[in-house]
Scaffold this motif. Structure first.
Motif, short mmCIF file in Angstrom:
data_model
loop_
_atom_site.label_atom_id
_atom_site.label_comp_id
_atom_site.label_asym_id
_atom_site.label_seq_id
_atom_site.Cartn_x
_atom_site.Cartn_y
_atom_site.Cartn_z
N GLN A 1 -28.54 -14.37 31.85
CA GLN A 1 -29.11 -15.70 31.72
C GLN A 1 -27.97 -16.67 31.95
O GLN A 1 -26.92 -16.51 31.35
CB GLN A 1 -29.64 -15.93 30.31
CG GLN A 1 -30.49 -14.82 29.77
CD GLN A 1 -31.88 -14.88 30.33
OE1 GLN A 1 -32.30 -15.90 30.86
NE2 GLN A 1 -32.59 -13.77 30.24
N ASN B 1 -22.52 -4.81 17.70
CA ASN B 1 -22.70 -6.03 18.49
C ASN B 1 -21.34 -6.46 19.04
O ASN B 1 -20.36 -6.49 18.30
CB ASN B 1 -23.25 -7.14 17.62
CG ASN B 1 -24.61 -6.80 17.10
OD1 ASN B 1 -25.52 -6.53 17.86
ND2 ASN B 1 -24.75 -6.76 15.79
N GLU C 1 -29.76 -8.07 31.25
CA GLU C 1 -30.13 -9.18 32.10
C GLU C 1 -29.15 -10.33 31.92
O GLU C 1 -28.46 -10.41 30.89
CB GLU C 1 -31.57 -9.64 31.86
CG GLU C 1 -31.93 -9.82 30.43
CD GLU C 1 -33.43 -10.05 30.26
OE1 GLU C 1 -34.19 -9.70 31.17
OE2 GLU C 1 -33.81 -10.58 29.22
N LYS D 1 -26.87 5.35 23.01
CA LYS D 1 -25.86 6.27 22.48
C LYS D 1 -24.93 6.83 23.54
O LYS D 1 -23.72 6.88 23.37
CB LYS D 1 -26.63 7.45 21.86
CG LYS D 1 -26.39 7.70 20.43
CD LYS D 1 -27.12 8.99 20.07
CE LYS D 1 -26.83 9.39 18.65
NZ LYS D 1 -27.68 8.80 17.64
N ARG E 1 -26.05 0.91 20.79
CA ARG E 1 -26.62 1.77 19.75
C ARG E 1 -25.78 3.02 19.63
O ARG E 1 -25.38 3.59 20.65
CB ARG E 1 -28.05 2.15 20.11
CG ARG E 1 -29.00 0.97 20.09
CD ARG E 1 -30.37 1.36 20.61
NE ARG E 1 -31.28 0.23 20.55
CZ ARG E 1 -32.47 0.23 21.14
NH1 ARG E 1 -32.87 1.28 21.84
NH2 ARG E 1 -33.25 -0.83 21.04
N ILE F 1 -29.90 0.50 28.70
CA ILE F 1 -31.35 0.51 28.52
C ILE F 1 -31.94 -0.75 29.16
O ILE F 1 -32.89 -0.70 29.93
CB ILE F 1 -31.72 0.57 27.03
CG1 ILE F 1 -31.29 1.91 26.47
CG2 ILE F 1 -33.21 0.35 26.85
CD1 ILE F 1 -31.63 2.09 25.03
N THR F 2 -31.38 -1.87 28.81
CA THR F 2 -31.82 -3.09 29.47
C THR F 2 -30.63 -4.04 29.56
O THR F 2 -29.78 -4.08 28.68
CB THR F 2 -33.00 -3.76 28.73
OG1 THR F 2 -33.07 -5.12 29.15
CG2 THR F 2 -32.81 -3.75 27.24
N GLN G 1 -25.71 -5.33 22.57
CA GLN G 1 -25.74 -4.34 21.51
C GLN G 1 -25.50 -2.95 22.03
O GLN G 1 -25.98 -2.59 23.10
CB GLN G 1 -27.11 -4.34 20.82
CG GLN G 1 -27.41 -5.63 20.12
CD GLN G 1 -28.51 -5.46 19.11
OE1 GLN G 1 -29.38 -4.61 19.24
NE2 GLN G 1 -28.46 -6.28 18.07
N LYS H 1 -26.72 -11.39 23.67
CA LYS H 1 -27.09 -10.40 22.67
C LYS H 1 -26.72 -9.04 23.26
O LYS H 1 -27.51 -8.43 23.97
CB LYS H 1 -28.58 -10.47 22.39
CG LYS H 1 -28.99 -11.79 21.78
CD LYS H 1 -30.50 -11.84 21.67
CE LYS H 1 -30.96 -13.21 21.19
NZ LYS H 1 -32.35 -13.46 21.54
N THR I 1 -25.67 -0.18 14.60
CA THR I 1 -25.62 -0.78 15.92
C THR I 1 -24.37 -1.65 16.02
O THR I 1 -24.00 -2.29 15.04
CB THR I 1 -26.85 -1.68 16.13
OG1 THR I 1 -27.99 -0.94 15.77
CG2 THR I 1 -26.96 -2.13 17.56
N ASP J 1 -27.14 -10.21 28.33
CA ASP J 1 -27.84 -9.56 27.22
C ASP J 1 -27.99 -8.10 27.59
O ASP J 1 -28.42 -7.80 28.70
CB ASP J 1 -29.26 -10.13 27.07
CG ASP J 1 -29.24 -11.49 26.43
OD1 ASP J 1 -28.16 -11.98 26.12
OD2 ASP J 1 -30.34 -12.07 26.26
N ALA J 2 -27.66 -7.23 26.69
CA ALA J 2 -27.80 -5.83 27.05
C ALA J 2 -28.05 -4.98 25.82
O ALA J 2 -27.68 -5.34 24.71
CB ALA J 2 -26.56 -5.34 27.77
N ILE J 3 -28.71 -3.86 26.05
CA ILE J 3 -28.79 -2.82 25.04
C ILE J 3 -28.25 -1.56 25.70
O ILE J 3 -28.74 -1.15 26.76
CB ILE J 3 -30.23 -2.60 24.56
CG1 ILE J 3 -30.81 -3.89 23.96
CG2 ILE J 3 -30.27 -1.49 23.51
CD1 ILE J 3 -32.24 -3.77 23.50
#
Lengths: 424, 1024
Positions: free
Chosen positions: A209, A380, A207, A199, A423, A204-205, A421, A419, A378, A194-196
């Motif tokens: 799983q 995905n 992790e 730009k 940006r 940003i984050t 994403q 997830k 955004t 999962d990542a964000i």
């Protein structure tokens, strides 16, 4: 007078067009008009996902889950932990899926008798009774084509002739008297990232799983231990009830008597503190100019830190701003699709060849006179990496005790985007 | 193809049937049901169930269906049950026809059939059968199958909802079932308890510890119910663990400016909080459940910790709750709600996981707003810049509702953290030029609130907003700006009248809320700047006078009377200035979750923020703890006689699902046969322990866990054992250590039996694994010694602990040791020592380990280095020391990263022994070998009332780790043990000789130890 009973009173199955196509009551019958409150909420919600999971009505509470575009609406009369109901409803869906392969309205309608038999066993007076798939399968055999044919001809039944003893034992998750000619145990280590990404391309984050899904077909009562090369990676874990917790605490070894068939042995979490290698990068240039009715759209994908493994099944999707009327894009590979109604852009990229990076370039036409959208869409991303677990988790060995034969053992690793994403 | 065709036909039939719900069609089904072909009946029943599933009425078929209730075909029977349960209520008379079938089935030898009969019988909601149900429930509650007992617990709830007059009788059944030791029953009976008599807390007392211990093994749904019940229980029975924390915090603050001396004095004055061991037990036993795959279980443990644990322990649930956020949307929703409530009170808990609450564009709306809520609660000086940067992205979101929510969140951050108020304000002002109206409107509203909080320096923002006024169309925003103008009109003396002028022009076309604010603005300006605005105001008041809305007409009339001077208005207009321009308190921007904590976390009431029916309040902690002893359980008498009867019953049933009872049955019959010889029954009890644990883990090779001495093994089993490699044995060992801990309950009872045989009666506080160690010890280290030296569990473990390192000398590290009297696992010649280390400093101590030792040859098994010990934390470690059968002190160094402390452990002579069991005969035999030099004895005087066996065994067991040997004489007590290092036998005889004298005799080849032991015993017994 009847008291407001605890736990689950009734269950209604509602399809996406708002029809109740199945109802089941565990206590006295609740009129289906109670669902009107649910339909009201459904109308208010802009998206199917936005229907609140808990809806209070004057005399009841409706707790619902949405899976496979079917709402499973449970009717509750008094205080009960909402997660209790939600978790149970998800178990019901999982069981249906397990039994019928898919959980669709058609499948449920086709198998309405089996569904009823299952629901009858799963709840007694609204309280969960048998939710283990192994026990249920002993009570009610899943329908197969062959069995249906045989049943039609001979008039025999889906209901198990033998009563399950597993329910009574201390290993309720395993049925007794399991026999296989080929004894095999397969484990899939599947990690989702999962990542964000912002730009500028910085994380940003992120992790990871992971889950270990098992398919164990072993005779008798085998006792397995599974050990890892690097168990310290696992930051937080949750187990199938078969795993002996204290053993894990003390030695970081998974020791268990497996259920028969498919089950999820473990899910784990790799903490954000360990830096997560992001296996893909996106170069993007999406611009809308003030006053112009054209926008630019450029997207290039590339692999990054994939440890030599290729990125497969790459799929890009993005919700473009409402002002976009249509797009005129040119993919270097794969196919793309833009739905002018929902404004959803999707691009099925397929495999990424590091020598020739895939790109999607072109223009967007905007509504004339409309002002420039505030936000860029955004993006995905979905992808798969075979033969590799991103966190580096490695299974060391699998041992079997308690049975004499030599089982065939197999382990597979895979990384997927969860997830993910970007940006822009 | 055939399938699809078939289902198509079936569908078609049903559809046809539904469309033309004609009597003829029903006749058709009726015919099918009444035919004597099984397959036709089944087909018909399947269609009927299809009808029920669709919610169609099929009640007319009742007579035809109910006839099939006794069918041999299981599926048919089950479908009939489904029908019965659905329609019995409507067709009560006919339903009675089926009752006798169920009554017969209740007596079936197969437990599953008994259970299913009770299930259906109790589901038929026909008041007339209440007495039959009651009888069936009572009988089932004492059924030997735990599965049937579980069903009876379910039936209790059903009967209760049918007829509340049965409450008292049902409570009796609940009381009985609560005593049940089966994990199958526990969840269901607690559920019944919660439904029927949740206020009868007194029924729980005696079962509290058992429930805590069983919890791990109860099925997951039962766990949720039990945990929630125990949460309520704990809140009525234990004192708050939180108060002390408060006191503690104060200390910490004081320490900055008060001398250490004062601090210590304070500490001694403060009444120390001691957590009730039962309270601790609950916390300890629920913790592993945080790893459950069932989200409801995890949530219920989390709420238990939140409501019951000391403040510093609550944070262990954080990780698990964050994990749940990966689950389904609905789970996320509930978990986020609970986190929202938690994060208001305890920011620190979730701050490290802040990033898990970042919003994704794909989240559902209610998930987004909950995440926003949590992020706002988590904001503090340190992370606010990160959060605001994240908020900036959200503000641009295409979901404008969400963007508006973000602006409110920014407003809350700005008020909570004064450092960023200006930054936020400037950011919000920038948003005023946003193209989206909702965003602008929300910004205006939030800016108004912020300005109200500190209006002094912000006249340029007000000016800016006045400029934007023409472009803003959202009524709420326009109204907010007008209000701001009026409120701070003295700061913008030139602009305000101009705005009023514009408003006078557009007054008639404005929304009501804007009109009201225009009237307000006019009034305020009239008071402060009447020269410029007098005419304008009058014009607006005139317009208002004839407005369509009566609110506006009212307001206009009121304002006119208040501000415009005329002869009639009296007292009030003098105060006009004070009424209209009173300083107004700034609004408080609060979380919507602020007051949710009045509901127990994880409940439905918490989710909907209103009290759901049937919600049970969580009581406040009692100021004084109620009697703790109510939870003490009497030692269970070994029921040697009753059990064999049961095991013979057992054989009656062909389906042997009841291994539990079989196990206990067979081993108790062994008990019976060998009860005369204590040595054998000792070993028996051990194998019993192992049997239980192996059963529970369903170990197929039971033989491996049998004691080596078990004589009842079959040949094949023996063969199996021979092939075993040491490696395998090791696995078994681990196996058991696992099962042991989870299956404490079984072992505990067994253990009680062992102790009973030694007839030492007391309430035990053994650390549980001692029995385990004993059994493993005997198993793993094949005894090199002669036959009688069978190790047994300690008869008594003294609680007394000794100072190893005082916190003053240890620079804050304090250590205590005690002898747990367990055989040392590391090496059989060692004595195990339990050391508890506590960090009393305010910084963590790192790398605690054992350094140099003297004498250098001293054989110590050190504990693993403790990497870090947090302040106020303590840890218990085990080490093994080979004292070489002497009371010479073991000296070693206890080291931390910075310091070394020399410490020494001096054992009492009694701790160097290990208890063994033997028969009286063997004892005499051994004693015969150890006469003369090896015997030492003394006569002592004792008080007469202490001349019974119990007070003698107690002091002896306290002094020395010896096992009881059963004695045929009332006045002679025998104890046996062996030395840890050399394994020399130590025999102690205490002979009471009337007239309050007693003769103590000790026989051992270690004569020095003998005389030392004699001295200790003399001292202890004379005291007694």
């Amino acid at each position: 007078m009847q008291l407001p009973a605890k736990m689950i009173h009734s269950l209604f199955l509602v399809n996406s067009s708002g029809d109740i196509f199945l109802e089941k009551h565990w206590k006295s019958v609740v009129s289906r008009s109670v669902c009107d409150y649910f339909f009201e909420a459904q109308e208010r919600a802009s998206e199917p996902e936005n229907v609140p999971p808990v809806i209070p009505t004057p005399h009841h509470y409706l707790i619902s889950v949405l899976r496979h575009r079917i709402y499973f609406v449970a009717v509750i009369q008094s205080e009960v932990p909402p997660l209790f109901v939600i978790e149970f409803l998800h178990r019901v869906v999982d069981t249906f899926q397990d039994y019928f392969g898919v959980c669709t309205e058609a499948a449920i309608k086709d198998n309405v008798v089996v569904v009823y038999e299952l629901l009858e066993e799963m709840l007694d007076n609204g309280f969960p009774l048998a939710t283990e798939s192994n026990i249920l399968k002993e009570l009610i055999k899943p329908p197969t084509i062959l069995r249906t044919v045989v049943n039609t001809i001979t008039g025999s039944t889906n209901v198990g002739e033998q009563l399950p003893t597993g329910q009574l034992s201390v290993v309720p998750w395993r049925r007794t008297g399991v026999k296989y000619t080929n004894n095999e145990a397969y484990f899939d280590v599947v990690e989702e990232i999962d990542a964000i990404i912002d730009k500028s391309g910085s994380t940003i984050t992120a992790e990871i799983q992971g889950v270990i899904d098992a398919c164990v077909k072993l005779t008798g009562m085998p006792d397995l231990t599974l050990s890892f090369m690097n168990p310290r990676l696992l930051d937080d874990v949750s187990f199938h009830p078969c795993v002996r917790f204290k053993r894990w605490e003390a030695e970081r070894i998974l020791s268990f008597i497996p259920p028969d068939g498919n089950f999820r042995l473990l899910s784990y979490h790799v903490s954000c503190q360990n830096l997560v290698a992001i296996p893909v990068y996106v170069k993007h240039n999406i611009t809308f100019r003030e006053g112009s009715s054209q926008g630019r759209f450029e997207l290039t994908l590339g692999p990054k830190q994939t440890m030599g493994k290729g990125l497969e099944a790459v799929l890009i999707s993005s919700q473009l701003p409402r002002g976009v009327l249509n797009t005129n894009l040119n993919p270097s590979q794969g196919t793309y699709n833009f739905d002018p109604v929902t404004k959803l852009l999707s691009w099925d990229v397929g495999k990424i060849n590091p020598q020739k990076l895939p790109s999607l370039k072109g223009s967007m036409s905007l509504q004339a006179g409309a002002s420039k959208p505030d936000e860029n869409p955004t993006i995905n991303i979905q992808f798969k990496i075979q033969q590799s677990a991103l966190s580096g988790l490695k299974v060391n060995r699998l041992d079997m005790y308690g049975e004499k034969y030599k089982p065939f053992k197999g382990i597979k690793y895979m990384t997927k985007a969860g997830k993910f994403q970007v940006r822009t | 193809e055939l399938t699809s065709y078939k289902s198509f036909v079936e569908q078609a039939c049903i559809v046809h049937f539904l469309i033309s719900f004609s009597p003829s069609r029903n006749e058709d089904l009726k015919e099918m049901l009444e035919s004597n072909k099984e397959s036709l009946k089944l087909e018909a029943m399947k269609r009927v169930v299809g009808l029920i599933a669709k919610g169609k009425n099929a009640s007319e078929l009742f007579p035809a269906v109910v006839k099939n209730v006794a069918s041999k075909n299981i599926e048919l029977k089950k479908l009939v049950y489904v029908y019965l349960v659905r329609y019995a209520e409507e067709q009560q008379d006919l339903a009675l026809l089926s009752i006798s079938t169920f009554q017969r089935a209740l007596k079936d030898p197969n437990q599953l059939i008994r259970a299913s009969a009770l299930r259906v019988l109790s589901s038929i909601r026909v008041p007339i059968i209440v007495p039959i149900m009651m009888l069936a429930i009572k009988e089932a509650a004492s059924d030997m199958s735990p599965y049937v007992r579980k069903t009876s617990a379910h039936a209790i709830q059903k009967l209760y909802s049918l007829d509340q007059d049965q409450k008292e009788l049902l409570i009796e059944v609940i009381e009985k079932l609560l005593k049940d030791k089966s994990t199958l029953v526990a969840g269901s009976v607690v559920m019944a308890f919660e439904e029927v008599c949740p206020d009868r807390i007194d029924l729980i007392h005696k079962n509290y510890r058992k429930l805590c211990n069983l919890l791990v093994d109860v099925e997951e749904w039962g766990q949720v119910v039990i945990i929630s019940m125990l949460t309520r229980y704990a809140r009525t029975q234990f004192t708050s663990p939180w108060k002390e924390d408060g006191v503690f915090d104060e200390h910490n603050e004081r320490a900055f400016y008060e001398s250490d001396e004062e601090k210590t004095r304070d500490e001694t004055e403060a009444k120390p909080y001691m957590m009730d061991p039962d309270h601790r037990l609950l916390l300890r036993n629920t913790k592993p459940l945080l790893q459950s795959r069932n989200t409801a279980v995890v949530m219920s443990v989390a709420q238990l910790y939140w409501h019951l644990a000391p403040k510093n322990e609550v944070s262990i649930v954080t990780k698990s709750l964050v994990r749940l956020l990966r689950s389904h949307r609905e789970v996320q929703y509930i978990v986020l709600q609970n986190i929202a409530t938690m994060s208001i009170q305890r920011k620190g808990m979730f701050e490290p996981y802040m990033k898990s609450f970042y919003v994704r564009s794909t989240d559902a709306t209610h998930i987004k707003s909950l995440k926003l809520e949590i992020l706002t609660s988590l904001a503090n000086e340190a992370n606010i810049s990160t959060i605001l940067r994240e908020f900036q992205t959200y503000v641009k979101s295409q979901d404008k509702q969400f963007a508006a929510g973000t602006i409110q969140a920014i407003g809350r951050c700005a008020t909570n953290i004064s450092e960023v108020t200006d930054t936020c304000l400037n950011g919000l002002v920038l948003l005023l030029s946003n193209r989206d109206e909702t965003v602008v409107a929300e910004s205006v509203v939030v800016i108004r609130k912020l300005l109200q909080i500190q209006p002094t320096q912000h006249s340029d923002i007000i000016k800016h907003m006045a400029k934007l006024f023409d472009n803003i169309t959202v009524p709420m925003a326009r109204a907010s700006i007008l209000w701001l103008m009026g409120e701070y009109c003295e700061r913008v003396p030139k602009i305000a009248p101009d705005v009023l002028r514009k408003m006078a022009k557009s007054f008639t076309s404005e929304e009501d809320i804007v009109k009201l604010q225009t009237v307000n603005l006019a009034a305020k300006l009239y008071l402060t700047n009447s020269k410029q605005t007098k005419l304008l105001t009058q014009y607006i008041l005139n317009l208002g006078k004839y407005d369509q809305n009566y609110d506006i007409r009212d307001r206009t009339r009121f304002i006119r009377q208040l501000i415009v001077p005329n002869d009639k208005n009296g007292a009030l207009s003098k105060y006009a200035h004070r009424i209209l321009l009173a300083p107004k308190p700034a609004p408080v921007l609060e979380s919507a979750y602020k007051d949710r904590d009045r509901y127990q976390l994880g409940t439905l009431s918490h989710t909907i923020n209103t009290k759901a029916s049937g919600y049970l309040e969580l009581s406040d902690w009692p100021a004084v703890a109620p009697d703790q002893s109510v939870r003490n359980v009497e030692v269970i008498e070994p029921t040697v006689k009753s059990k064999p009867a049961k095991s013979s019953d057992d054989k009656f049933y062909s389906d042997s699902g009841e291994e539990e009872e079989k196990g206990s049955g067979s081993s108790s019959s062994e008990d019976g046969s060998s009860s005369s010889s204590s040595e054998e029954s000792g070993s028996d009890a051990e194998s019993h322990v192992q049997k239980n644990s192996s059963q529970t883990s369903e170990e197929s090779d039971k033989s491996s866990s049998q004691s080596e001495k078990s004589s009842s093994e079959s040949d094949s089993e023996k063969k199996e054992r021979k092939t075993k490699t040491p490696l395998q044995k090791k696995t078994i060992f681990n196996e058991e250590s696992w099962t042991y801990v989870t299956k404490q309950q079984h072992t505990k009872t067994i253990f009680v039996n062992v102790i009973n045989q030694h007839s030492v009666l007391q309430t035990f506080s053994y650390s549980h694994w001692s029995t385990l160690c004993v059994s493993l010890f005997t198993q793993l280290c094949p005894l090199s010694l002669a036959f009688p030296l069978q190790l047994s569990g300690p008869a008594f473990v003294p609680e007394k602990s000794h100072d190893l390192l005082h916190r003053m000398t240890g620079k804050g590290l304090s250590a205590q040791y005690q002898f747990p009297r367990q055989p040392c696992l590391y090496q059989p010649t060692m004595v195990s020592v339990q050391i508890s280390l506590t960090n009393t400093t305010d910084h963590p101590l790192e790398q605690i380990h054992i350094g140099d030792r003297s004498p250098t040859g001293l054989n110590i098994h050190c504990f693993n280095t403790i990497e870090c010990l947090e302040p106020e934390a303590s840890v218990t470690v085990f080490m093994g020391i080979d004292f070489n059968d002497s009371t010479q002190a073991a000296n070693f160094q206890l080291c931390t990263k910075e310091d070394h402390f020399s410490v020494s452990i001096q054992p009492a002579i009694g701790e160097l022994l290990l208890p063994i069991t033997m028969t009286e005969l063997d004892f005499r035999k051994e004693q015969g070998k150890l006469l003369g030099m090896n015997e030492s004895s003394a006569t002592i005087t004792m008080a007469a009332e202490n001349m019974t066996s119990q007070p003698i065994s107690r002091p002896v067991a306290t002094v020395a780790n010896l096992g009881m040997v059963p004695s045929s004489q009332d006045n002679v007590h025998r104890f046996a043990g062996k030395t840890a290092n050399s394994g020399a036998v130590v025999l102690v005889t205490v002979e009471l000789r009337g007239e309050s004298t007693a003769l103590i005799t000790i026989n051992t080849e270690k004569s020095v130890m003998g005389s030392m032991l004699l001295r200790d015993l003399k001292l202890a017994l004379a005291q007694a």
